[in-house]
Design a protein around this motif. Sequence first.
Motif, PDB file in Angstrom:
ATOM      1  N   MET A   1       0.829  -1.196   0.000  1.00  0.00           N
ATOM      2  CA  MET A   1       0.000   0.000   0.000  1.00  0.00           C
ATOM      3  C   MET A   1       0.872   1.258   0.000  1.00  0.00           C
ATOM      4  O   MET A   1       0.566   2.223  -0.695  1.00  0.00           O
ATOM      5  N   THR A   3       3.934   1.596  -1.131  1.00  0.00           N
ATOM      6  CA  THR A   3       4.621   1.756  -2.412  1.00  0.00           C
ATOM      7  C   THR A   3       3.692   2.340  -3.467  1.00  0.00           C
ATOM      8  O   THR A   3       4.097   3.200  -4.262  1.00  0.00           O
ATOM      9  N   VAL A   4       2.457   1.894  -3.485  1.00  0.00           N
ATOM     10  CA  VAL A   4       1.468   2.418  -4.445  1.00  0.00           C
ATOM     11  C   VAL A   4       1.225   3.897  -4.194  1.00  0.00           C
ATOM     12  O   VAL A   4       1.155   4.695  -5.135  1.00  0.00           O
ATOM     13  N   ILE A   7       4.212   5.952  -5.448  1.00  0.00           N
ATOM     14  CA  ILE A   7       4.201   6.068  -6.910  1.00  0.00           C
ATOM     15  C   ILE A   7       3.154   7.066  -7.363  1.00  0.00           C
ATOM     16  O   ILE A   7       3.409   7.908  -8.233  1.00  0.00           O
ATOM     17  N   LEU A   8       1.955   7.003  -6.786  1.00  0.00           N
ATOM     18  CA  LEU A   8       0.898   7.968  -7.114  1.00  0.00           C
ATOM     19  C   LEU A   8       1.315   9.392  -6.754  1.00  0.00           C
ATOM     20  O   LEU A   8       1.042  10.336  -7.503  1.00  0.00           O
TER      21      LEU A   8
END
Length: 77
Positions: A1, A3-4, A7-8
């Motif tokens: 979660m 890492t996502v 990136i976002l």
Amino acid sequence: MHTVLIILLMIVAIALIAVVLLQSGKSSGLSGAISGGAEQLFGKQKARGLDLILHNTTIVLAILFFALTIAVSYFDL
């Protein structure tokens, strides 16, 4: 979660930088900020066309940036 969200956050940050750089300048340098800034601040000039789209996109991306930053710091635990 985490890492996502990172990136976002990077995608939104790059998009925000690009949108801000694409906007047209409202005054001509420092002299416009000192002398003519108040006229445009209190004037009745409305943004139209591409300037309006870029303005609204900047607002949305800024809100997303702050929300994602808070989410990243919350899920970092």
